[in-house]
Design a protein around this motif. Structure first.
Motif: not given
Length: 155
Positions: A53-60, A69-76, A81-84
């Motif tokens: 999830s982390h790799i996908a997040f940062w590639e995006t 797009d500045e791609g601001k990250v409000e919450n690292l 992410a992990f599914p429920n």
């Protein structure tokens, strides 16, 4: 070969294979079950699922920054992410999301000229060139973590 093509190639190798160092991310994920992906065999270390999830997040985020797009990250934490439910379907969806994020980033890189690599990444103090090499390094760093976690699961 242009620098843009070289970067695309290195990102592809880190992700899909033919890398000098060894197994790529996708090669390492082959055969990993949802249960294994969710496991934390090493105390205090993220799971394979969280790393994916982390790799996908940062590639995006990086793709968005290349696109302006500045791609601001409000919450690292949202990058881990992990599914429920932790189901096999959710795990396969996470792998698919990872594949899509990598492919989209490589496609975006392919639209750049070598001259554009010198420009600053949107909202950042560093160049697109620096950021893209950082993404490759980031992917390889986490590939190593996945390899260690897989070994720990079978130990």
């Amino acid at each position: 070969m242009s620098e843009v093509r070289r970067i695309q190639d290195q990102l592809r190798r880190a992700f899909e294979g033919e890398a000098w160092h060894g197994d790529s991310i996708i090669q390492l994920l082959k055969g990993v079950t949802a249960e294994q992906a969710a496991a934390k065999p090493i105390k205090g270390v993220h799971s394979i699922y969280e790393i994916v999830s982390h790799i996908a997040f940062w590639e995006t985020i990086s793709r968005r920054r290349v696109e302006g797009d500045e791609g601001k990250v409000e919450n690292l934490e949202e990058g881990w992410a992990f599914p429920n439910d932790g189901s096999e379907a959710a795990w396969q969806a996470a792998i698919e999301k990872l594949k899509i994020s990598n492919e989209a980033l490589r496609e975006t890189i392919g639209k750049l000229s070598d001259e554009q690599l010198k420009e600053k990444a949107a909202g950042q103090i560093y160049s697109i060139y620096f950021m893209l090499h950082g993404v490759i390094q980031h992917d390889l760093y986490h590939a190593g973590q996945i390899a260690v976690l897989k070994k720990a699961l079978t130990a």
